[in-house]
Design a protein around this motif. Structure first.
Motif, PDB file in Angstrom:
ATOM      1  N   GLN A  17       8.103  17.925   8.845  1.00  0.00           N
ATOM      2  CA  GLN A  17       7.734  18.984   7.917  1.00  0.00           C
ATOM      3  C   GLN A  17       7.255  18.339   6.607  1.00  0.00           C
ATOM      4  N   PRO A  18       6.703  19.125   5.685  1.00  0.00           N
ATOM      5  CA  PRO A  18       6.150  18.537   4.457  1.00  0.00           C
ATOM      6  C   PRO A  18       7.111  17.619   3.702  1.00  0.00           C
ATOM      7  N   ASP A  19       8.376  17.978   3.659  1.00  0.00           N
ATOM      8  CA  ASP A  19       9.335  17.191   2.882  1.00  0.00           C
ATOM      9  C   ASP A  19      10.178  16.243   3.737  1.00  0.00           C
ATOM     10  N   THR A  20       9.811  16.084   5.009  1.00  0.00           N
ATOM     11  CA  THR A  20      10.532  15.130   5.864  1.00  0.00           C
ATOM     12  C   THR A  20      10.353  13.724   5.321  1.00  0.00           C
ATOM     13  N   VAL A  21      11.453  13.009   5.169  1.00  0.00           N
ATOM     14  CA  VAL A  21      11.429  11.650   4.627  1.00  0.00           C
ATOM     15  C   VAL A  21      11.416  10.646   5.770  1.00  0.00           C
ATOM     16  N   ASN A  22      10.451   9.751   5.745  1.00  0.00           N
ATOM     17  CA  ASN A  22      10.380   8.688   6.743  1.00  0.00           C
ATOM     18  C   ASN A  22      11.549   7.736   6.542  1.00  0.00           C
ATOM     19  N   PRO A  23      12.301   7.389   7.601  1.00  0.00           N
ATOM     20  CA  PRO A  23      13.512   6.575   7.435  1.00  0.00           C
ATOM     21  C   PRO A  23      13.256   5.149   6.944  1.00  0.00           C
ATOM     22  N   LEU A  24      12.100   4.557   7.300  1.00  0.00           N
ATOM     23  CA  LEU A  24      11.819   3.190   6.854  1.00  0.00           C
ATOM     24  C   LEU A  24      11.399   3.172   5.390  1.00  0.00           C
ATOM     25  N   HIS A  25      10.419   3.981   5.043  1.00  0.00           N
ATOM     26  CA  HIS A  25       9.879   3.951   3.683  1.00  0.00           C
ATOM     27  C   HIS A  25      10.665   4.821   2.712  1.00  0.00           C
TER      28      HIS A  25
ATOM     29  N   ILE B 195       5.985  10.738   3.687  1.00  0.00           N
ATOM     30  CA  ILE B 195       4.636  10.276   4.011  1.00  0.00           C
ATOM     31  C   ILE B 195       3.802  11.320   4.748  1.00  0.00           C
ATOM     32  N   TYR B 196       4.444  12.347   5.294  1.00  0.00           N
ATOM     33  CA  TYR B 196       3.724  13.368   6.071  1.00  0.00           C
ATOM     34  C   TYR B 196       3.162  14.492   5.186  1.00  0.00           C
ATOM     35  N   LYS B 197       3.660  14.578   3.973  1.00  0.00           N
ATOM     36  CA  LYS B 197       3.346  15.707   3.091  1.00  0.00           C
ATOM     37  C   LYS B 197       1.854  15.935   2.861  1.00  0.00           C
ATOM     38  N   PRO B 198       1.036  14.892   2.635  1.00  0.00           N
ATOM     39  CA  PRO B 198      -0.385  15.146   2.365  1.00  0.00           C
ATOM     40  C   PRO B 198      -1.108  15.886   3.491  1.00  0.00           C
TER      41      PRO B 198
ATOM     42  N   THR C  66       0.810  -1.218   0.000  1.00  0.00           N
ATOM     43  CA  THR C  66       0.000   0.000   0.000  1.00  0.00           C
ATOM     44  C   THR C  66       0.847   1.273   0.000  1.00  0.00           C
ATOM     45  N   THR C  67       2.032   1.233   0.617  1.00  0.00           N
ATOM     46  CA  THR C  67       2.848   2.452   0.690  1.00  0.00           C
ATOM     47  C   THR C  67       3.350   2.884  -0.680  1.00  0.00           C
ATOM     48  N   ILE C  68       3.921   1.954  -1.437  1.00  0.00           N
ATOM     49  CA  ILE C  68       4.444   2.319  -2.748  1.00  0.00           C
ATOM     50  C   ILE C  68       3.308   2.699  -3.694  1.00  0.00           C
ATOM     51  N   VAL C  69       2.154   2.025  -3.573  1.00  0.00           N
ATOM     52  CA  VAL C  69       1.000   2.383  -4.396  1.00  0.00           C
ATOM     53  C   VAL C  69       0.485   3.759  -3.995  1.00  0.00           C
ATOM     54  N   TRP C  70       0.460   4.037  -2.686  1.00  0.00           N
ATOM     55  CA  TRP C  70       0.069   5.383  -2.228  1.00  0.00           C
ATOM     56  C   TRP C  70       0.937   6.450  -2.887  1.00  0.00           C
ATOM     57  N   TRP C  71       2.252   6.242  -2.904  1.00  0.00           N
ATOM     58  CA  TRP C  71       3.172   7.244  -3.430  1.00  0.00           C
ATOM     59  C   TRP C  71       2.986   7.439  -4.931  1.00  0.00           C
ATOM     60  N   ILE C  72       2.766   6.360  -5.656  1.00  0.00           N
ATOM     61  CA  ILE C  72       2.520   6.458  -7.102  1.00  0.00           C
ATOM     62  C   ILE C  72       1.239   7.249  -7.362  1.00  0.00           C
ATOM     63  N   LEU C  73       0.205   6.950  -6.588  1.00  0.00           N
ATOM     64  CA  LEU C  73      -1.073   7.637  -6.769  1.00  0.00           C
ATOM     65  C   LEU C  73      -0.986   9.107  -6.381  1.00  0.00           C
TER      66      LEU C  73
END
Length: 292
Positions: free
Chosen positions: A50-58, A62-65, A15-22
Motif C-alpha cells: 500500500q502507499p505507506d508500506t515500508v520496505n523492510p530493507l530500506h 518506496i512504493y508510495k510514488p 540512490t535510495t536515500i537520495v531518492w527519498w530526500i528528493l
C-alpha cells in the motif's frame, strides 16, 4: 512530456536515500523508485504493498510514488514492465516500454533506476530529458552489500566481507536467482562485455563496478552529469546545485545524509581492493574521482 529526468547509479551507491530526500523535497513531482527493478516487480506481485508500506530493507515507503500517478497508468505499468537487473543495448526497447506509460501522466515524473548504466544517455535522449548518474567508492559499495533487515546478520556480513571477502561475495552471488543486489547477473553481463576474465571474485567485482560507471562517463553528453555520492554527503550546497539539472529542490529539513553512515568501509577492505587494481582499472577509477 511527463518524464523530466533520470537518476541512475549502480546498486548501493546511495540512490535510495537520495531518492527519498528528493521525493520529500518535491512533493508535487513523482520520483518513481526503481521501476525497472526485478525486486520491486516481485514485491508488487507478492506483497500487495500500500502507499505507506515500508520496505523492510530500506525502511522507507518506496512504493508510495506509484500511487501518486493515475490508477490506469499504474495498472498499465504492472502489465507491461519488463524488469532486468541491468539493460544492455539489445534490451533498450524493454527499458523504454517498461516506463513509457508514465510519459502520459499529467504529473511531472523522474525515474530513479539502478539498471540503466549501459543505455543511460540513449534513454534520456529518447525521452528528451536530462540525467544524473551517481558513483561511490567501490569499497563503500561492496561493504554496503552487507545491509540486511536483521542488524545481527548485517554485522556478521560486515565482518565476513572485510576478512573473508571472496567467501562473502560468493555467498551473495548465490543468493536467489540473480544474486544479492543482482550481483551474479550484473557480473555475467560484464563478462560478456569483456570487462572481466581472470582474477578472484573481488577483482572481478571491482572491474565490473568501475567499467559500468566508466561506460556512463564515456557516453556522457550535455544531458548528463556524474556526481560522487561522497560529495553530496559533504556539501548540501553542491547537492542543491547538482539536482537543479533535473529541476528538483533539496530542502534542508529532509536532507538526512550522514557521514557516519556514508563512510563505513574499513581500510582493510580498501587495501584489498587496491592490491587487485591493474593499471587500466586504477586509471579509470581515478578518472571517476577515486584514488587507490
Amino acid at each position: 512530456m511527463a518524464i523530466i529526468g533520470f537518476l541512475n547509479g549502480y546498486y548501493r551507491t546511495g540512490t535510495t536515500i537520495v531518492w527519498w530526500i528528493l521525493q520529500q523535497s518535491n512533493p508535487d513531482i513523482v520520483i518513481l523508485y526503481e521501476p525497472h527493478s526485478v525486486g520491486l516487480y516481485n514485491e508488487f506481485r507478492t506483497l500487495n504493498p500500500q502507499p505507506d508500506t515500508v520496505n523492510p530493507l530500506h525502511r522507507l515507503p518506496i512504493y508510495k510514488p506509484y500511487f501518486m500517478v493515475e490508477p490506469e497508468i499504474k495498472e498499465e505499468y504492472h502489465r507491461n514492465v519488463r524488469p532486468k537487473p541491468v539493460y544492455t543495448k539489445e534490451d533498450f526497447e524493454d527499458a523504454v516500454e517498461s516506463i513509457e506509460m508514465f510519459d502520459k501522466s499529467k504529473k511531472r515524473i523522474v525515474i530513479q533506476s539502478n539498471q540503466l548504466h549501459l543505455i543511460l544517455n540513449d534513454i534520456a535522449e529518447y525521452f528528451d530529458c536530462n540525467y544524473i548518474h551517481m558513483v561511490r567508492d567501490p569499497a563503500e559499495v561492496l561493504y554496503s552489500h552487507s545491509e540486511s533487515p536483521s542488524k545481527l546478520k548485517a554485522k556478521i556480513q560486515q565482518i565476513l566481507i572485510t576478512h573473508l571477502t571472496n567467501f562473502m561475495i560468493s555467498k551473495w552471488m548465490n543468493h536467489g536467482k540473480t544474486g544479492k543486489f543482482e550481483i551474479r547477473y550484473t557480473m555475467s553481463v560484464a563478462r560478456k562485455l569483456g570487462w572481466i576474465n581472470g582474477g578472484d571474485l573481488l577483482e572481478k567485482f571491482v572491474k565490473m563496478y568501475v567499467n559500468y560507471n566508466y561506460h556512463v562517463l564515456e557516453n556522457l553528453s550535455k544531458r548528463g552529469k556524474i556526481v560522487r555520492f561522497e560529495d553530496l554527503v559533504r556539501s548540501e550546497k553542491l547537492f542543491r546545485r547538482v539536482f537543479q539539472k533535473l529541476n528538483l529542490n533539496v530542502r534542508s529539513e529532509f536532507n538526512t545524509l550522514d557521514p557516519k553512515k556514508a563512510f563505513k568501509a574499513p581500510s582493510r577492505l580498501k587495501n584489498k581492493i587496491s592490491k587487485r587494481l591493474d593499471s587500466e582499472t586504477r586509471r579509470k577509477l581515478e578518472v571517476l574521482g577515486y584514488e587507490y
